[in-house]
Design an enzyme around this catalytic site. Structure first.
Site: not given
Length: 390
Positions: A228, A150, A120
């Site tokens: 992230s 992911d 992402h």
């Protein structure tokens, strides 16, 4: 490997209030489990100069900083910070001059220029810039992406002496209460280092394409949007996870973060580095953990298991004959075991599927209208569905 095309929210680990650590423009509402979005570049900050990036750290003008004590957080940071990068992305927005920018984090995994991050973080990116701990930048190219896990690998072409791979730990041996250290670029503040503990293991969250992610590491080490794809380290400075998402009612850290275990990521790295598509076994159902309360409300004889709420048309379970009404009802099948292993929660079913491969045959023990039957299912490859909410 997804048991269900989707999971009913009540079956999720508190799917409310989750925040992605990545793109700000993708920030979900405050009532969702959010993936940490990259932070807008308007808040971008330069990498701080540390002892790892300068010939001599100083406390003040002309004053050399003392060497950190071996094994201290300061020593771990100096050792590992060069192995974590900031990833800046540009995403086109409907025109040649219309685009948005955001920032996330990444981890150097080898001397060949491979950077591990979250899918992402780079999703939809038309341009990628990687900023190293010493301030140098390089253009990145996505080599492989797996939305179902992911995870993604970004490739940079730089000299080997600029690449400082992190030492890999063993996420299978983690214990609750162990040290957890995070490095990343929250809110564009590159090289940020935070500390906490491992708060839980084997948690379940959701991938960007709504596939269930099981076996996640929970930590209270502060992580926020921009973290992230950054590193989660143990007390020895070894990489144990890739920071992925947080659970929060305020779109910021409240002490409940999740990381993808490094052992899982490491097993996928060869395929990601080569751009090979990764298959994830899939039953093709939506389901929820059946509780005694729900069973009583629906008038079901079975009091525990996985209630099959919906079946994907032409999916593996549909072909095998599993039945569901599209919403919880007394007519829905209840899965009580898979290959002889008792199932009392949807997470158990998903975790078991994570041990299988596409094309494997599994046998489900099913209760249907009070009757006990066995249903054989040939597992398919996961397919994201518009309404999927694992």
């Amino acid at each position: 490997m997804e048991l269900a095309l989707c999971r009913i929210p009540s079956a999720r680990i508190s799917s409310k209030h989750r925040l992605c650590l990545n793109h700000p423009h993708r920030l979900p509402s405050r009532h969702r489990l959010n993936r940490l979005p990259p932070f807008p570049t308007v808040r971008r900050a330069a990498w701080p100069k540390t002892a790892a990036t300068t010939s001599a750290s100083t406390v003040g003008a002309g004053v050399a900083a003392p060497a950190p004590a071996p094994g201290s957080y300061a020593a771990i940071y100096q050792q590992t910070a060069p192995g974590v990068v900031m990833i800046s992305t540009a995403i086109a927005r409907g025109g040649a001059r219309s685009f948005s920018q955001a920032e996330g984090s990444g981890i150097v995994v080898d001397k060949q220029g491979d950077i591990l991050t979250n899918a992402h973080v780079v999703s939809g990116a038309t341009q990628i810039q990687v900023t190293f701990n010493d301030g140098h930048t390089a253009t990145g190219q996505v080599k492989g992406v797996d939305q179902s896990a992911d995870l993604a690998v970004v490739k940079v072409s730089v000299s080997a002496d600029q690449l400082h791979p992190l030492a890999i730990g063993n996420s299978d041996t983690l214990q609750v209460g162990g040290t957890a250290l995070a490095i990343g670029a929250p809110f564009g503040l590159a090289g940020t280092f935070t500390a906490g503990i491992i708060s839980g293991l084997n948690r379940s969250t959701t991938a960007p394409n709504n596939r269930a992610l099981t076996g996640m590491i929970q930590t209270d080490a502060p992580i926020n949007p921009g973290n992230s794809g950054g590193a989660l380290l143990d007390g020895q400075g070894q990489l144990i996870g890739i920071n992925d998402s947080i659970q929060s009612p305020v779109e910021g850290n409240v002490g409940v973060g999740f990381a993808i275990p490094i052992n899982r990521a490491e097993s996928m790295l060869p395929s990601l580095e080569k751009g090979i598509a990764i298959e994830h076994p899939w039953l093709g159902i939506s389901g929820q953990t059946l509780t005694a309360t729900t069973a009583g409300q629906l008038g079901l004889s079975e009091k525990s298991g996985v209630l099959v709420v919906d079946v994907v048309p032409n999916g593996p379970s549909a072909k095998a004959g599993l039945q569901a009404d599209g919403q919880p009802s007394a007519n829905d099948d209840v899965i009580t075991a898979i290959d002889g292993h008792a199932i009392t929660a949807i997470e158990q079913l998903t975790q078991y599927l994570d041990t299988k491969k596409v094309g494997d045959r599994v046998t489900l023990s099913v209760t249907r209208n009070g009757r006990h039957i066995s249903v054989g299912v040939i597992l398919g490859n996961f397919q994201a569905q518009p309404t999927a909410t694992p």
